[in-house]
Design a protein around this motif. Structure first.
Motif, short mmCIF file in Angstrom:
data_model
loop_
_atom_site.label_atom_id
_atom_site.label_comp_id
_atom_site.label_asym_id
_atom_site.label_seq_id
_atom_site.Cartn_x
_atom_site.Cartn_y
_atom_site.Cartn_z
N VAL A 9 -20.87 24.51 50.08
CA VAL A 9 -20.25 23.59 51.04
C VAL A 9 -19.17 22.78 50.34
N GLU A 10 -19.47 22.33 49.12
CA GLU A 10 -18.48 21.58 48.33
C GLU A 10 -17.25 22.45 48.08
N ALA A 11 -17.46 23.75 47.84
CA ALA A 11 -16.33 24.66 47.64
C ALA A 11 -15.47 24.75 48.90
N LYS A 12 -16.12 24.79 50.06
CA LYS A 12 -15.38 24.80 51.33
C LYS A 12 -14.54 23.53 51.47
N LEU A 13 -15.14 22.40 51.15
CA LEU A 13 -14.44 21.12 51.26
C LEU A 13 -13.25 21.07 50.31
N GLN A 14 -13.45 21.50 49.08
CA GLN A 14 -12.36 21.50 48.10
C GLN A 14 -11.23 22.44 48.52
N ALA A 15 -11.59 23.59 49.08
CA ALA A 15 -10.56 24.53 49.56
C ALA A 15 -9.76 23.91 50.70
N ALA A 16 -10.44 23.19 51.59
CA ALA A 16 -9.75 22.54 52.71
C ALA A 16 -8.85 21.42 52.22
N GLY A 20 -4.65 21.36 52.39
CA GLY A 20 -4.04 20.28 53.17
C GLY A 20 -4.68 20.07 54.52
N THR A 21 -5.78 20.77 54.78
CA THR A 21 -6.50 20.61 56.05
C THR A 21 -7.18 19.24 56.11
N LEU A 22 -7.75 18.83 54.99
CA LEU A 22 -8.39 17.51 54.90
C LEU A 22 -7.48 16.61 54.07
N THR A 23 -7.01 15.54 54.70
CA THR A 23 -6.08 14.65 54.01
C THR A 23 -6.65 13.26 53.76
N ALA A 24 -7.86 13.00 54.24
CA ALA A 24 -8.48 11.69 54.04
C ALA A 24 -8.71 11.43 52.56
N GLN A 25 -8.59 10.18 52.15
CA GLN A 25 -8.75 9.81 50.74
C GLN A 25 -10.21 9.56 50.36
N PHE A 26 -10.98 9.02 51.28
CA PHE A 26 -12.35 8.62 50.97
C PHE A 26 -13.34 9.68 51.42
N ARG A 27 -14.41 9.80 50.67
CA ARG A 27 -15.38 10.88 50.87
C ARG A 27 -15.97 10.90 52.27
N GLU A 28 -16.40 9.75 52.77
CA GLU A 28 -17.02 9.71 54.10
C GLU A 28 -16.02 10.16 55.17
N ALA A 29 -14.79 9.74 55.05
CA ALA A 29 -13.75 10.15 56.00
C ALA A 29 -13.46 11.65 55.88
N GLN A 30 -13.51 12.17 54.65
CA GLN A 30 -13.32 13.61 54.46
C GLN A 30 -14.42 14.40 55.15
N LEU A 31 -15.65 13.94 55.00
CA LEU A 31 -16.78 14.63 55.62
C LEU A 31 -16.70 14.59 57.14
N GLU A 32 -16.34 13.43 57.68
CA GLU A 32 -16.19 13.31 59.13
C GLU A 32 -15.09 14.24 59.65
N ALA A 33 -13.96 14.26 58.94
CA ALA A 33 -12.85 15.12 59.34
C ALA A 33 -13.23 16.59 59.23
N ALA A 34 -13.93 16.95 58.17
CA ALA A 34 -14.36 18.34 57.98
C ALA A 34 -15.28 18.78 59.11
N LEU A 35 -16.17 17.92 59.53
CA LEU A 35 -17.06 18.23 60.64
C LEU A 35 -16.26 18.35 61.94
N GLY A 36 -15.37 17.41 62.16
CA GLY A 36 -14.57 17.41 63.39
C GLY A 36 -13.63 18.60 63.50
N GLN A 37 -13.13 19.08 62.35
CA GLN A 37 -12.19 20.20 62.35
C GLN A 37 -12.89 21.55 62.22
N GLY A 38 -14.20 21.54 62.13
CA GLY A 38 -14.95 22.79 62.03
C GLY A 38 -14.95 23.42 60.65
N VAL A 39 -14.56 22.68 59.63
CA VAL A 39 -14.60 23.20 58.26
C VAL A 39 -16.05 23.39 57.83
N ILE A 40 -16.90 22.44 58.23
CA ILE A 40 -18.34 22.53 57.98
C ILE A 40 -19.07 22.23 59.28
#
Length: 98
Positions: A9-16, A20-40
Motif C-alpha cells: 500500500v505504501e508503494a502505491k502511495l509513493q507511486a501516486a 503527481g496524483t497525490l499533491t498533499a504535503q501532510f500524511r493524513e491529507a495524502q491518505l484522505e486524497a488517496a482514498l477519495g481518488q481511488g488510489v487505495i
C-alpha cells in the motif's frame, strides 16, 4: 508484521506521489486524497493507519519523563497537540495541589 503488510500500500502511495496524483504535503491529507481518488481502498487505508499507530507505539517506548522519577506521564500513540497536552498538564497540576 503490520508494517510489512502495509508495504504494498505504501508503494502505491509513493507511486501516486511521484506521478503527481497525490499533491498533499501532510500524511493524513495524502491518505484522505488517496482514498477519495481511488488510489487505495478503505481496507488499505485501515492497514496503513494501523501500521502507523503501531510504529508510533514502538517509538513511544523510549519516551521517559525528564526527571525519571515519580511523575504524571501521559503516554499515547497519537500525535500530541497543544490542546490535549495543556489539559493533561492542568489535570496533573490539580491532582498535585489536592
Amino acid at each position: 508484521l503490520a508494517v510489512i503488510a502495509a508495504e504494498p500500500v505504501e508503494a502505491k502511495l509513493q507511486a501516486a506521489i511521484r506521478a503527481g496524483t497525490l499533491t498533499a504535503q501532510f500524511r493524513e491529507a495524502q491518505l484522505e486524497a488517496a482514498l477519495g481518488q481511488g488510489v487505495i481502498d478503505a481496507a488499505e487505508l485501515a492497514l496503513v493507519q494501523r501500521a502507523e499507530q503501531l510504529r508510533r507505539k514502538v517509538i513511544m517506548v523510549d519516551d521517559f519523563p525528564r526527571d525519571l522519577g515519580p511523575s504524571e506521564m501521559h503516554q499515547t500513540t497519537e500525535a500530541v497537540s497543544y490542546g490535549p497536552l495543556r489539559e493533561a498538564f492542568e489535570r496533573a497540576k490539580e491532582r498535585a495541589s489536592a
